[in-house]
Design an enzyme around this catalytic site. Structure first.
Site, PDB file in Angstrom:
ATOM      1  N   LYS A  96     -11.035  10.679  -9.399  1.00  0.00           N
ATOM      2  CA  LYS A  96      -9.660  11.365  -8.981  1.00  0.00           C
ATOM      3  C   LYS A  96      -9.706  13.019  -9.304  1.00  0.00           C
ATOM      4  CE  LYS A  96      -7.424   8.164  -7.370  1.00  0.00           C
ATOM      5  NZ  LYS A  96      -7.113   7.908  -5.675  1.00  0.00           N
ATOM      6  N   SER A 125       0.692  -1.166   0.098  1.00  0.00           N
ATOM      7  CA  SER A 125       0.028   0.150   0.048  1.00  0.00           C
ATOM      8  C   SER A 125       0.800   1.169   0.024  1.00  0.00           C
ATOM      9  CB  SER A 125      -0.995  -0.105   1.162  1.00  0.00           C
ATOM     10  OG  SER A 125      -1.875  -1.050   1.334  1.00  0.00           O
ATOM     11  N   TYR A 182      -9.757   3.373 -16.745  1.00  0.00           N
ATOM     12  CA  TYR A 182      -9.870   4.071 -15.589  1.00  0.00           C
ATOM     13  C   TYR A 182     -11.385   4.536 -15.397  1.00  0.00           C
ATOM     14  CZ  TYR A 182      -5.433   3.665 -13.196  1.00  0.00           C
ATOM     15  OH  TYR A 182      -4.112   2.948 -12.525  1.00  0.00           O
ATOM     16  N   THR A 184      -0.466  -2.456  -6.500  1.00  0.00           N
ATOM     17  CA  THR A 184      -1.296  -2.618  -5.137  1.00  0.00           C
ATOM     18  C   THR A 184      -2.466  -3.278  -5.297  1.00  0.00           C
ATOM     19  OG1 THR A 184      -2.244  -0.324  -5.477  1.00  0.00           O
ATOM     20  CG2 THR A 184      -0.026  -0.432  -4.434  1.00  0.00           C
TER      21      THR A 184
HETATM   22  P1  NAD Z   1      -4.487  -0.201  -1.378  1.00  0.00           P
HETATM   23  O1  NAD Z   1      -5.463  -1.317  -2.067  1.00  0.00           O
HETATM   24  O2  NAD Z   1      -3.063  -0.778  -1.024  1.00  0.00           O
HETATM   25  O3  NAD Z   1      -5.050   1.148  -0.838  1.00  0.00           O
HETATM   26  C1  NAD Z   1      -6.289   1.427  -0.944  1.00  0.00           C
HETATM   27  C2  NAD Z   1      -6.929   1.638   0.365  1.00  0.00           C
HETATM   28  O4  NAD Z   1      -8.266   2.139   0.328  1.00  0.00           O
HETATM   29  C3  NAD Z   1      -7.015   0.127   1.179  1.00  0.00           C
HETATM   30  O5  NAD Z   1      -6.119   0.156   2.290  1.00  0.00           O
HETATM   31  C4  NAD Z   1      -8.656  -0.102   1.475  1.00  0.00           C
HETATM   32  O6  NAD Z   1      -8.788  -0.465   2.827  1.00  0.00           O
HETATM   33  C5  NAD Z   1      -8.971   1.752   1.540  1.00  0.00           C
HETATM   34  N1  NAD Z   1     -10.296   1.673   1.412  1.00  0.00           N
HETATM   35  C6  NAD Z   1     -11.204   1.198   0.387  1.00  0.00           C
HETATM   36  N2  NAD Z   1     -12.498   1.534   0.691  1.00  0.00           N
HETATM   37  C7  NAD Z   1     -12.467   1.844   1.873  1.00  0.00           C
HETATM   38  C8  NAD Z   1     -13.516   2.510   2.916  1.00  0.00           C
HETATM   39  N3  NAD Z   1     -14.682   2.321   2.797  1.00  0.00           N
HETATM   40  N4  NAD Z   1     -13.121   3.081   3.973  1.00  0.00           N
HETATM   41  C9  NAD Z   1     -11.904   3.296   4.391  1.00  0.00           C
HETATM   42  N5  NAD Z   1     -10.780   2.845   3.531  1.00  0.00           N
HETATM   43  C10 NAD Z   1     -11.104   2.183   2.646  1.00  0.00           C
HETATM   44  O7  NAD Z   1      -3.877   0.452  -2.933  1.00  0.00           O
HETATM   45  P2  NAD Z   1      -2.894   1.874  -3.249  1.00  0.00           P
HETATM   46  O8  NAD Z   1      -2.503   1.675  -4.716  1.00  0.00           O
HETATM   47  O9  NAD Z   1      -2.110   1.950  -2.150  1.00  0.00           O
HETATM   48  O10 NAD Z   1      -4.141   2.954  -3.042  1.00  0.00           O
HETATM   49  C11 NAD Z   1      -4.097   4.093  -2.303  1.00  0.00           C
HETATM   50  C12 NAD Z   1      -4.536   5.214  -3.128  1.00  0.00           C
HETATM   51  O11 NAD Z   1      -3.564   5.510  -3.698  1.00  0.00           O
HETATM   52  C13 NAD Z   1      -5.701   5.188  -3.660  1.00  0.00           C
HETATM   53  O12 NAD Z   1      -6.291   6.686  -3.617  1.00  0.00           O
HETATM   54  C14 NAD Z   1      -5.283   4.902  -5.333  1.00  0.00           C
HETATM   55  O13 NAD Z   1      -6.130   5.222  -6.142  1.00  0.00           O
HETATM   56  C15 NAD Z   1      -3.966   5.919  -5.176  1.00  0.00           C
HETATM   57  N6  NAD Z   1      -3.231   5.544  -6.369  1.00  0.00           N
HETATM   58  C16 NAD Z   1      -2.431   4.330  -6.722  1.00  0.00           C
HETATM   59  C17 NAD Z   1      -1.811   4.250  -7.774  1.00  0.00           C
HETATM   60  C18 NAD Z   1      -1.167   2.926  -8.006  1.00  0.00           C
HETATM   61  O14 NAD Z   1      -0.839   2.649  -9.195  1.00  0.00           O
HETATM   62  N7  NAD Z   1      -1.258   1.998  -7.048  1.00  0.00           N
HETATM   63  C19 NAD Z   1      -1.387   5.354  -8.455  1.00  0.00           C
HETATM   64  C20 NAD Z   1      -1.990   6.662  -8.108  1.00  0.00           C
HETATM   65  C21 NAD Z   1      -2.599   6.738  -7.141  1.00  0.00           C
END
Ligand code: NAD
Length: 266
Positions: free
Chosen positions: A167, A19, A160, A198
């Site tokens: 976003k 994460s 997406y 992730t």
């Molecule tokens: P991740 O799955 O590890 O984290 C996503 C988190 O959102 C999880 O911990 C999950 O429990 C939480 N979540 C989902 N529903 C929820 C709810 N109802 N209440 C509380 N928490 C909730 O994946 P990640 O990639 O680390 O995502 C974290 C952030 O980074 C997200 O906003 C994602 O869109 C963003 N992001 C990810 C990437 C990528 O490529 N992985 C790129 C840019 C941005």
């Protein structure tokens, strides 16, 4: 003295060791921050507790439940932080969710339910959690709020779909929150990270292809790592970025600066 000594930081969004929230947490911890974590639903509680147990000071690291679709859980979270800490210096919001069918289907087929759910969890939740975090950040004399976005908000990235619109809303929320909270010395920023493998990203088909494109065409010719995004999070959380607010900072090895033709060049 380390950069974050004495700073109390709440990390929302750890699901496992991949994460982005965990990457930011590790960077903050390395610089002396005191951490607290949340988990979303009983299923993830053990994961978060196991990761917290790897921290040397784990017995001082609280882990609270918080599903952002439940206002009573958000309220209870910040009440407990008020009781335990009395203030907050940093709030990391690293939360997103969309049903897979709304990511893989056609854009015109996105239902209101799917749209509303994705926007509730991935965009509106920043507003609602900030509402309850604000008095605690004010009690600290100000602080930093940080969220995670992706460049599909700016340019079409196939598949997406609904998450891209969430976003875009999230990034707009960052600007309006930054404007409102600035007089309280609270900064609000987003990191637009390059693609990382992730749990959340696995819902988007074609992630491997996206990572291949970044490796081939990004100015730095490589994908970002969790540690690198964590360090950018540390920068935005720390006093080093004290004049930065309302910003979307790309941590993507420069991929976003390319035009479509640029990224298609050999
Ligand atoms: P991740 O799955 O590890 O984290 C996503 C988190 O959102 C999880 O911990 C999950 O429990 C939480 N979540 C989902 N529903 C929820 C709810 N109802 N209440 C509380 N928490 C909730 O994946 P990640 O990639 O680390 O995502 C974290 C952030 O980074 C997200 O906003 C994602 O869109 C963003 N992001 C990810 C990437 C990528 O490529 N992985 C790129 C840019 C941005």
């Amino acid at each position: 003295m380390a950069l974050m000594t004495g700073k109390k930081c709440l990390i929302m969004g750890v699901a496992n060791k991949r994460s982005i929230a965990w990457g930011v947490a590790q960077a903050l911890h390395r610089e002396g921050a005191e951490l607290a974590f949340t988990y979303a639903g009983e299923r993830l509680k053990e994961n978060v507790e196991e990761l917290v147990a790897t921290l040397p000071d784990h017995d001082r690291v609280p882990v609270y439940p918080c599903d952002v679709t439940k206002t009573e859980e958000i309220k209870a979270l910040f009440e407990r932080i008020a009781a335990d800490w009395g203030r907050l210096d940093v709030f990391v919001h690293s939360v997103a969710y969309a049903k897979q069918e709304h990511l893989i289907g056609t854009f015109t087929d996105i239902s209101w339910d799917g749209y509303a759910l994705a926007h509730h969890i991935s965009a509106y939740s920043l507003i609602e959690t900030t509402r309850y975090a604000r008095p605690l950040l004010e009690a600290a004399g100000g602080g930093s709020i940080l969220t995670m976005t992706y460049m599909a908000s700016e340019k079409v990235v196939k598949r997406y779909n609904v998450m891209a619109t969430a976003k875009a809303a999230l990034e707009c929320n960052v600007r309006y929150l930054a404007d409102e909270l600035g007089p309280s010395n609270i900064r609000v920023n987003a990191i637009s990270a390059g693609p990382l493998k992730t749990l959340a990203a696995s819902a988007v088909k074609g992630l491997t292809l996206l990572r291949d494109l970044v490796e081939e065409h990004a100015p730095m010719r490589r994908n970002v790592t969790l540690e690198e995004v964590g360090d950018v999070g540390l920068f935005l959380a720390s006093p080093l970025s004290r004049c930065v607010t309302g910003e979307v900072l790309h941590a993507d090895n420069g991929y976003n600066i390319l035009s479509a033709s640029g990224s298609a060049q050999p």
